[in-house]
Motif scaffolding. Structure first.
Motif, mmCIF file in Angstrom:
data_model
loop_
_atom_site.group_PDB
_atom_site.id
_atom_site.type_symbol
_atom_site.label_atom_id
_atom_site.label_comp_id
_atom_site.label_asym_id
_atom_site.label_seq_id
_atom_site.Cartn_x
_atom_site.Cartn_y
_atom_site.Cartn_z
ATOM 1 N N ILE A 1 0.866 -1.184 0.000
ATOM 2 C CA ILE A 1 0.000 0.000 0.000
ATOM 3 C C ILE A 1 0.897 1.227 0.000
ATOM 4 C CG2 ILE A 1 -1.692 1.333 1.320
ATOM 5 C CD1 ILE A 1 -2.606 -1.348 2.580
ATOM 6 N N VAL A 2 0.622 2.159 -0.923
ATOM 7 C CA VAL A 2 1.352 3.429 -0.964
ATOM 8 C C VAL A 2 0.309 4.523 -0.759
ATOM 9 C CG1 VAL A 2 2.884 4.924 -2.278
ATOM 10 C CG2 VAL A 2 3.015 2.440 -2.579
ATOM 11 N N GLU A 3 0.293 5.088 0.441
ATOM 12 C CA GLU A 3 -0.723 6.062 0.839
ATOM 13 C C GLU A 3 -0.106 6.985 1.877
ATOM 14 O OE1 GLU A 3 -3.441 8.383 1.398
ATOM 15 O OE2 GLU A 3 -4.382 6.740 0.279
ATOM 16 N N ASP A 4 -0.175 8.305 1.641
ATOM 17 C CA ASP A 4 0.437 9.245 2.575
ATOM 18 C C ASP A 4 -0.393 9.463 3.838
ATOM 19 O OD1 ASP A 4 -1.392 10.641 0.846
ATOM 20 O OD2 ASP A 4 -0.583 12.523 1.590
ATOM 21 N N THR B 1 4.468 5.581 3.075
ATOM 22 C CA THR B 1 3.802 6.881 3.089
ATOM 23 C C THR B 1 4.503 7.905 2.207
ATOM 24 O OG1 THR B 1 5.019 7.529 5.076
ATOM 25 C CG2 THR B 1 2.839 6.546 5.396
ATOM 26 N N THR B 2 5.683 7.550 1.690
ATOM 27 C CA THR B 2 6.422 8.458 0.810
ATOM 28 C C THR B 2 6.854 7.703 -0.446
ATOM 29 O OG1 THR B 2 8.623 7.932 1.701
ATOM 30 C CG2 THR B 2 7.376 9.695 2.828
ATOM 31 N N PRO B 3 7.135 8.440 -1.521
ATOM 32 C CA PRO B 3 7.635 7.775 -2.734
ATOM 33 C C PRO B 3 8.922 6.994 -2.489
ATOM 34 C CG PRO B 3 6.936 10.003 -3.239
ATOM 35 C CD PRO B 3 6.887 9.875 -1.741
ATOM 36 N N GLU B 4 9.814 7.546 -1.705
ATOM 37 C CA GLU B 4 11.091 6.883 -1.437
ATOM 38 C C GLU B 4 10.891 5.566 -0.698
ATOM 39 O OE1 GLU B 4 10.405 10.130 -0.698
ATOM 40 O OE2 GLU B 4 11.515 10.991 -2.385
ATOM 41 N N GLN B 5 10.007 5.569 0.307
ATOM 42 C CA GLN B 5 9.704 4.339 1.036
ATOM 43 C C GLN B 5 9.097 3.297 0.097
ATOM 44 O OE1 GLN B 5 6.981 5.489 4.102
ATOM 45 N NE2 GLN B 5 8.585 5.887 5.613
ATOM 46 N N ALA B 6 8.202 3.755 -0.772
ATOM 47 C CA ALA B 6 7.526 2.832 -1.699
ATOM 48 C C ALA B 6 8.532 2.145 -2.615
ATOM 49 C CB ALA B 6 6.483 3.589 -2.515
ATOM 50 N N ILE B 7 9.448 2.915 -3.163
ATOM 51 C CA ILE B 7 10.452 2.348 -4.064
ATOM 52 C C ILE B 7 11.345 1.367 -3.305
ATOM 53 C CG2 ILE B 7 12.509 2.932 -5.420
ATOM 54 C CD1 ILE B 7 10.894 5.455 -6.343
ATOM 55 N N LEU B 8 11.743 1.734 -2.114
ATOM 56 C CA LEU B 8 12.576 0.847 -1.293
ATOM 57 C C LEU B 8 11.833 -0.446 -0.949
ATOM 58 C CD1 LEU B 8 15.313 0.605 0.118
ATOM 59 C CD2 LEU B 8 14.253 1.645 2.133
ATOM 60 N N HIS B 9 10.551 -0.338 -0.565
ATOM 61 C CA HIS B 9 9.754 -1.539 -0.272
ATOM 62 C C HIS B 9 9.628 -2.427 -1.510
ATOM 63 C CE1 HIS B 9 8.555 -0.718 3.821
ATOM 64 N NE2 HIS B 9 8.090 0.475 3.496
ATOM 65 N N ALA B 10 9.400 -1.815 -2.666
ATOM 66 C CA ALA B 10 9.281 -2.596 -3.906
ATOM 67 C C ALA B 10 10.587 -3.329 -4.208
ATOM 68 C CB ALA B 10 8.884 -1.697 -5.075
ATOM 69 N N GLN B 11 11.707 -2.644 -4.032
ATOM 70 C CA GLN B 11 13.014 -3.264 -4.289
ATOM 71 C C GLN B 11 13.278 -4.433 -3.347
ATOM 72 O OE1 GLN B 11 15.456 0.219 -3.738
ATOM 73 N NE2 GLN B 11 15.580 0.630 -5.927
ATOM 74 N N ASN C 1 -1.666 11.314 -5.127
ATOM 75 C CA ASN C 1 -1.116 12.466 -4.419
ATOM 76 C C ASN C 1 -0.472 11.996 -3.128
ATOM 77 O OD1 ASN C 1 -0.465 14.895 -3.311
ATOM 78 N ND2 ASN C 1 -2.554 15.628 -3.072
ATOM 79 N N LEU C 2 0.847 12.070 -3.070
ATOM 80 C CA LEU C 2 1.588 11.625 -1.889
ATOM 81 C C LEU C 2 2.183 12.796 -1.116
ATOM 82 C CD1 LEU C 2 3.372 8.521 -3.444
ATOM 83 C CD2 LEU C 2 1.294 8.567 -2.048
ATOM 84 N N ASN C 3 1.753 14.017 -1.431
ATOM 85 C CA ASN C 3 2.256 15.224 -0.762
ATOM 86 C C ASN C 3 3.780 15.258 -0.727
ATOM 87 O OD1 ASN C 3 -0.198 16.547 -0.216
ATOM 88 N ND2 ASN C 3 -0.584 15.136 1.476
ATOM 89 N N ALA C 4 4.377 14.990 -1.869
ATOM 90 C CA ALA C 4 5.831 14.993 -2.013
ATOM 91 C C ALA C 4 6.162 15.489 -3.418
ATOM 92 C CB ALA C 4 6.385 13.593 -1.801
ATOM 93 N N SER C 5 7.434 15.691 -3.700
ATOM 94 C CA SER C 5 7.823 16.153 -5.037
ATOM 95 C C SER C 5 7.533 15.086 -6.090
ATOM 96 C CB SER C 5 9.297 16.556 -5.069
ATOM 97 O OG SER C 5 10.116 15.460 -4.722
ATOM 98 N N LYS C 6 7.615 13.816 -5.710
ATOM 99 C CA LYS C 6 7.242 12.721 -6.607
ATOM 100 C C LYS C 6 5.809 12.326 -6.306
ATOM 101 C CE LYS C 6 11.794 10.718 -7.224
ATOM 102 N NZ LYS C 6 12.651 9.558 -6.987
#
Length: 185
Positions: A15-18, A42-52, A64-69
């Motif tokens: 789940i990717v949700e801010d 909760t952040t794009p960076e966490q999501a990418i790390l979890h996926a990896q 909308n993740l309230n981040a630059s990405k």
């Protein structure tokens, strides 16, 4: 328990949700459907790390993740690099956003608030289609050859997403690259 296609499998979801409260609510719904929530980001960076690190079977992503990405950026990355199927679950809807979201090849786009039945059908459909197209999760990681030879003077470089005709690089559009990516998996 999810009926039909996924009832006998142990699928893992990211789940990717801010909004943490919405994420926990979604996690509870997924558990009731018989799915395992492998990770929540909760952040794009966490999501990418979890996926990896975890390679979930499915990612449910807010745009909308309230981040630059955005969630679209995350979806593009994890689809491109790991072929993890995407379902967007978001409150954002307009033609521009939907068109941007479609570039990441999501299997579904659901609007919040979403009924449990709609989510269940989207998950079933997503996992079935993904399994049908890619046969198994293990086959996604078998990238043994760098080039696909189309004919004697035409080859496609899978790692660089480039087409070569007579050793000359041909510029591909985004859609052409996605087509080659799908066809070469």
């Amino acid at each position: 328990m999810l009926n039909n296609l996924v009832k006998d499998k142990n699928y893992e979801v990211m789940i990717v949700e801010d909004d943490s409260i919405l994420a926990m609510g979604l996690e509870s719904k997924l558990h009731k459907m018989g799915l395992t929530v492998r990770s929540m980001a909760t952040t794009p960076e966490q999501a990418i790390l979890h996926a990896q690190n975890n390679r979930p079977d499915l990612a449910i992503i807010d745009i909308n993740l309230n981040a630059s990405k955005t969630g679209i950026d995350v979806a593009n990355y994890i689809w491109r690099n790991y072929n993890i199927p995407i379902i967007f679950l978001t409150s954002y809807y307009n033609d521009r956003i939907v068109n941007q979201a479609m570039e990441s090849e999501p299997y579904a786009y659901l609007l919040k608030p979403c009924r449990d039945e709609e989510l269940k059908v989207a998950i079933n459909t997503t996992l079935h289609k993904h399994h049908f197209f890619f046969k198994s999760k293990e086959s996604l990681n078998n990238k043994t050859e760098e080039f696909i030879y189309i004919n004697e003077n035409t080859k496609y470089d899978k790692t660089q997403c480039e087409l070569f005709i007579d050793e000359k690089s041909i510029k591909l559009t985004k859609n052409e690259k996605k087509l080659f990516d799908i066809l070469t998996k």
